[in-house]
Design an enzyme around this catalytic site. Structure first.
Site, PDB file in Angstrom:
ATOM      1  N   ASP A  75       0.828  -1.210   0.000  1.00  0.00           N
ATOM      2  CA  ASP A  75       0.000   0.000   0.000  1.00  0.00           C
ATOM      3  C   ASP A  75       0.860   1.258   0.000  1.00  0.00           C
ATOM      4  O   ASP A  75       0.561   2.224  -0.695  1.00  0.00           O
ATOM      5  CB  ASP A  75      -0.951   0.018   1.198  1.00  0.00           C
ATOM      6  CG  ASP A  75      -2.044  -1.034   1.083  1.00  0.00           C
ATOM      7  OD1 ASP A  75      -2.282  -1.545  -0.034  1.00  0.00           O
ATOM      8  OD2 ASP A  75      -2.654  -1.360   2.120  1.00  0.00           O
ATOM      9  N   HIS A  76       1.955   1.243   0.775  1.00  0.00           N
ATOM     10  CA  HIS A  76       2.855   2.403   0.789  1.00  0.00           C
ATOM     11  C   HIS A  76       3.508   2.606  -0.576  1.00  0.00           C
ATOM     12  O   HIS A  76       3.666   3.739  -1.026  1.00  0.00           O
ATOM     13  CB  HIS A  76       3.937   2.257   1.856  1.00  0.00           C
ATOM     14  CG  HIS A  76       3.453   2.567   3.230  1.00  0.00           C
ATOM     15  ND1 HIS A  76       3.082   3.832   3.612  1.00  0.00           N
ATOM     16  CD2 HIS A  76       3.285   1.781   4.317  1.00  0.00           C
ATOM     17  CE1 HIS A  76       2.702   3.813   4.876  1.00  0.00           C
ATOM     18  NE2 HIS A  76       2.806   2.570   5.324  1.00  0.00           N
ATOM     19  N   ILE A  77       3.865   1.511  -1.233  1.00  0.00           N
ATOM     20  CA  ILE A  77       4.454   1.609  -2.579  1.00  0.00           C
ATOM     21  C   ILE A  77       3.411   2.158  -3.538  1.00  0.00           C
ATOM     22  O   ILE A  77       3.688   3.050  -4.334  1.00  0.00           O
ATOM     23  CB  ILE A  77       4.985   0.239  -3.051  1.00  0.00           C
ATOM     24  CG1 ILE A  77       6.219  -0.138  -2.224  1.00  0.00           C
ATOM     25  CG2 ILE A  77       5.298   0.259  -4.538  1.00  0.00           C
ATOM     26  CD1 ILE A  77       6.681  -1.565  -2.411  1.00  0.00           C
TER      27      ILE A  77
END
Length: 89
Positions: A75-77
């Protein structure tokens, strides 16, 4: 004259995903500051995997099966790739 490389030096490929690993390094420091050692260590381990990739990450799907890269990091990527930032949980 041809110079020889020192073969005792470990091979260290260029980090093709420095934009992501730099963000993860910042997250390590944030989570350490919050006292969340488990999360900071998770990002530390993920950086080691991502730095060694021989390709530039273009989507989170490319890393979904890699060790140490869980859903939260995907999700951060995904968020980073679209330049959308949100408040960390």
């Amino acid at each position: 004259m041809v110079s020889t490389l020192n073969s005792s030096l470990p091979y260290s490929p260029h980090d093709l995903n420095k934009n992501i690993t730099d963000v993860f390094r910042k997250l390590i420091n944030i989570y350490r500051g919050l006292g969340d050692d488990r999360r900071s260590f998770s990002y530390y381990k993920a950086i080691g995997v991502i730095e060694k990739l021989p390709f530039k990450i273009k989507s989170a799907d490319q890393v979904k099966d890699l060790p140490t890269i869980g859903k939260s990091m995907q999700d951060h990527i995904r968020v980073h790739k679209f330049n959308i930032w949100h408040v960390l949980p």
